[in-house]
Design an enzyme around this catalytic site. Sequence first.
Site, PDB file in Angstrom:
ATOM      1  N   CYS A  77     -25.857 -12.332 -20.578  1.00 35.59           N
ATOM      2  CA  CYS A  77     -26.225 -13.394 -20.175  1.00 35.59           C
ATOM      3  C   CYS A  77     -26.737 -14.001 -18.882  1.00 35.59           C
ATOM      4  O   CYS A  77     -26.509 -14.833 -18.431  1.00 35.59           O
ATOM      5  CB  CYS A  77     -24.630 -13.536 -19.952  1.00 35.59           C
ATOM      6  SG  CYS A  77     -23.837 -12.969 -17.821  1.00 35.59           S
TER       7      CYS A  77
ATOM      8  N   CYS B 124     -23.286  -6.846 -18.599  1.00 35.49           N
ATOM      9  CA  CYS B 124     -21.803  -7.293 -18.000  1.00 35.49           C
ATOM     10  C   CYS B 124     -20.971  -5.827 -18.601  1.00 35.49           C
ATOM     11  O   CYS B 124     -20.441  -6.148 -19.947  1.00 35.49           O
ATOM     12  CB  CYS B 124     -21.658  -8.303 -17.407  1.00 35.49           C
ATOM     13  SG  CYS B 124     -22.563  -9.598 -17.419  1.00 35.49           S
TER      14      CYS B 124
ATOM     15  N   CYS C 151     -19.072 -12.044 -19.157  1.00 35.07           N
ATOM     16  CA  CYS C 151     -20.185 -11.987 -20.181  1.00 35.07           C
ATOM     17  C   CYS C 151     -19.909 -13.530 -21.944  1.00 35.07           C
ATOM     18  O   CYS C 151     -21.331 -14.264 -21.547  1.00 35.07           O
ATOM     19  CB  CYS C 151     -20.821 -11.054 -20.978  1.00 35.07           C
ATOM     20  SG  CYS C 151     -22.229 -10.860 -21.234  1.00 35.07           S
TER      21      CYS C 151
ATOM     22  N   GLY D 298       0.800  -0.825   0.119  1.00 34.28           N
ATOM     23  CA  GLY D 298       0.370   0.028   0.017  1.00 34.28           C
ATOM     24  C   GLY D 298       0.413   1.557   0.320  1.00 34.28           C
ATOM     25  O   GLY D 298      -0.103   2.393  -0.180  1.00 34.28           O
TER      26      GLY D 298
ATOM     27  N   CYS E 157     -28.226  -9.420 -16.026  1.00 31.96           N
ATOM     28  CA  CYS E 157     -27.443  -9.101 -17.787  1.00 31.96           C
ATOM     29  C   CYS E 157     -28.262  -8.877 -18.772  1.00 31.96           C
ATOM     30  O   CYS E 157     -28.990 -10.797 -18.379  1.00 31.96           O
ATOM     31  CB  CYS E 157     -25.635  -9.264 -17.801  1.00 31.96           C
ATOM     32  SG  CYS E 157     -25.073  -9.807 -19.426  1.00 31.96           S
TER      33      CYS E 157
END
Lengths: 234, 256, 277
Positions: free
Chosen positions: C240, C262, C268, C28, C237
């Site tokens: 899909c 998606c 997808c 980080g 979606c």
Amino acid sequence: MTATLMLELRDLGKSFELHHQHGARLNVLSGMNLRLHAGECVVLSGPSGAGKSTLLRVVYANYRPSFGAVHVRHAERWLDLAKATPHEVLDVRRRTLGYVSQFLRVIPRVPTLDIVAEPLLQMGGVSLEQARERAGNLLRRLNVPERLWHLPPGTFSGGEQQRVNIARGLIMPRPILLLDEPTASLDADNRAVVAELLSEARAAGSAVLGIFHDEDMRDRVATRLFPMQALEAA
Amino acid sequence: MSALLQVRGLSRHYGHRIGCEDVSFDLHPGELLCIVGESGSGKSTLLNTVAAQLAPTSGSVRYCQKNGSWLDIGMLNEADRRRLAREEWGFVTQNPRDGLRLNVSAGANVAERLMALGMRNYSQLRGIARNWLERVEIDPSRIDDPPTAFSGGMQQRLQIARTLVTQPRLVFMDEPTAGLDVSVQARILDLLRRLVNELGLAAVMVTHDLAVARLLAARTMVMQGGRVVETGLTDQILDDPQHPYTQLLVSSVLTT
Amino acid sequence: MTYNFAFLDEDTKRMLRRALLKAVAIPGYQVPFGSREMPLPYGWGTGGIQVTAALLGPDDVLKVIDQGADDTTNAVNIRRFFARVAGVATTEHTVDATLIQTRHRIPETSLREDQILVFQVPEPEPLRTLEPREAETRTLHALADYGLMHVKLYEDIAQYGHIATSYDYPVLVDGRYLTSPSPIPKFDNPKMDQSPALMLFGAGREKRLYAIPPYTSVESLAFEDHPFEIQRWEHHCELCGSRESYLDEVVVDDRGSRMFVCSDTDFCSGRRAEAQA
């Protein structure tokens, strides 16, 4: 049994040096000796310019003495205010030494009742309600109308402000009281109330040192007069 | 009573120029000390040096922590200095815009120090912020307004709330009422007086206004040319000034 | 004309790898590096492609996505760039990739220990909008003095009734450094926590890079009474049928009709292929 000695001034002198008036020096007090006992009321007398107010202010440590000592019995021991630290002086003022002047120093926006109650609260040990109640009682005795209690005293008449000031000065029972003409603009009835309050304070053991120009008042409260004379200009 | 802050022989120079020179004083808990003097007398330099915002050229500042142990401020590392500034001290600047975060709401300004101390409950933060807005006489319904929508006096009161919300033990104030009109000043002075009493705060306040010193401070230091020329009880200094400069300062006050 | 393998000279790659090692060692933490001029403008992924260039080997399989899609301009260009200067294999399938450079998304398909995710970062400093002074933000990081970040979240709740920050949502990495996850939707934040894949972040203009090593704790900041939440949709979606993936709202004609699909094109199309099989 002799009364307890509360305050002793020894060889006290005060002069002012005015740096911006060509270094002029004003000698106001010199060689002052005074002893004040519990239960007595000593009134300073003498013409204006004799240094009476100056003496009170030196005792209160508002002015710094140029010579000599201001011995105060404070918390069962002796302290010389001429040599005390600021924190010691503040403690003496909080617990031992009260001072009532002619003029009320108004704090913006603070209501009368709280101005009077403040010294009690600063001492601690009482609740706000108790302190306000005592303040109310005192204001009532001094004939300050109740409708004024919740207003700041800034717009009050001179006499009303003076009574508020007296109430503030006397609410805390203090061993030594210094009074600088606290009754100057009061009528006879209210002067009588103040005289009564002072004798109650004395009966409770306070020692009082004051200035009263009004002869009637002086005769009523004084147990002893302390004459003062203006010094020759040096 | 023992001291909260001990300043000894503190000097701060700017190159060859003197900011403040050889200043010593003690501050006790619950006590408000005023530093007075004209512009350029070194009062703000002294305040910033005592508050560890400026590094001293010489001398020391010692502070007695909540837990009773003494800290030598000059020896602190940045982390401890910031912790102290966050947890036990506060600083109120002359211009509230310097002390506030102008791009976030009044509520966030008040709550920031609490969040820095780790408080993570939003409703609690809101509650405390509302309460403090009330204490400094700002309508709590303005909690989500930005400080830029406030008047100068309100901004200063907001800064006071933001500083006092964590109940610091020692607060430094640099001319908190300068630049405000007289009626607004009176309100802030009264507020400070009340909060100092209620919270038992100790404070060092810089002011050029002797009336402010008389109203708020039991003790006063007078500065000239970077040095303390007179120090003592405020009423002594104002009613019986000894030093030529203090006499000049006192005699220059307009009386009403 | 021939380029050095993966465009950058070997000294630059070495400099980058050293910085990356340091970044991995301090999860980080923003490590400064000597960002080079790249053949595309700042803001188009110069940080990301430098990190990618420093990591690529001849056997790597590269995938590049932009907003989850493999077929957008930025993704296509960067993929072609590396195919040309490094000759590496490229793919659109998340599972086949060894190295994935991304802008603004984390793939829906769970990543593995042998995969590396490289993020393009425009502004690596999460405190920047609140504190413009770099010296001060560095000090705040050094002292882990992060109350300020909550000021921003507080403001969100005060203004919108909930934490309205929906992308680049600040995280605390390994319980120590406040970190920008780059402008990914907060929907993707939970995927970072204890991720098996190494995640590397490059900010070319700001000349900083940082890392989240595998299996590191990544905590999204929040209040006790306003916990961290990810986006949810009432739709699924339309291609899909997925209800678990991050959806884009797409306007499909001039009459304002819209559909939800998606954002992860590989995810997808994989689902659609499965459904047909």
